[in-house]
Design a protein around this motif. Sequence first.
Motif, short mmCIF file in Angstrom:
data_model
loop_
_atom_site.label_atom_id
_atom_site.label_comp_id
_atom_site.label_asym_id
_atom_site.label_seq_id
_atom_site.Cartn_x
_atom_site.Cartn_y
_atom_site.Cartn_z
N ARG A 82 7.91 -2.36 4.66
CA ARG A 82 8.89 -2.10 3.12
C ARG A 82 10.21 -1.16 3.14
O ARG A 82 10.59 -1.33 2.35
CB ARG A 82 7.37 -2.43 2.78
N GLN A 98 3.15 -2.51 4.54
CA GLN A 98 2.68 -3.10 3.30
C GLN A 98 1.50 -2.78 3.08
O GLN A 98 0.56 -2.72 1.93
CB GLN A 98 2.63 -4.27 2.83
N ASN A 99 1.00 -2.26 4.19
CA ASN A 99 -0.72 -1.57 4.04
C ASN A 99 -0.93 -0.19 3.84
O ASN A 99 -2.37 0.12 3.93
CB ASN A 99 -1.18 -1.24 5.42
N TYR A 126 -0.01 -0.70 -2.09
CA TYR A 126 0.57 -1.16 -1.53
C TYR A 126 1.60 0.33 -0.95
O TYR A 126 2.12 0.84 -2.31
CB TYR A 126 1.63 -2.34 -1.94
#
Length: 220
Positions: A82, A98-99, A126
């Motif tokens: 991200r 994203q995790n 997120y």
Amino acid sequence: GFQREGRWMYSASEDGTIKIWDLRSPQFQRSFSCGSAVNAVALHPNQAEIISGDQNGNVRVWDLATSKQVNQLVPDGNVPIRDVSVAEDAKCVVAANQNAEVFVWRPETSAKYTEVTRFFAHETGYCIKARISPDCRTLVTTGSDKTARLWDTATWTQQQTLAQHQGWVWDATYSADSSYLVTASSDHSAKLWSLSSGEVVRQYTGHQGAVTCVALNDST
């Protein structure tokens, strides 16, 4: 973003490319293909390398002199990256996926990055942004859990949680002296925080939708 002296700018796109633009021309000068949507890009302080993060989970280092990729890191399989950030002293590179996992590397050379640590910055949802402060002492991460979090870059432990937004925190940017932070949120507002107190000192409202991007120019 812009090259330090403003001679050229760079952009990243869902079309899978990074482009370098001469400000005197409407056409791009160079293009780098990442093979999937590029979610983030950062210019190295040496002004000679660009670091990108893409939807397929890659962190790539591009040499602007040779127009070639010189490094590729895949920290967690195909989990989308991200954001990416490079410290002003060039001693660490950070990526967030994203995790909500953050990865920290120490660049030995352009082609060799040594992993320093990895940690989950937000317990749920997120991680959207991860930015190193201008003084290189803190990292801010923003998340879908409605918070921005500050991390000590010496120990990579959490210092503060800024939790007065009522929606996703999409973006954050530091003041030039690293004393203040501006955040942007789905709650239609932006907030200016004093990092010494952890309190909101000013709130900006008026949008009818999510505020997804902020910039602060206080360097003059």
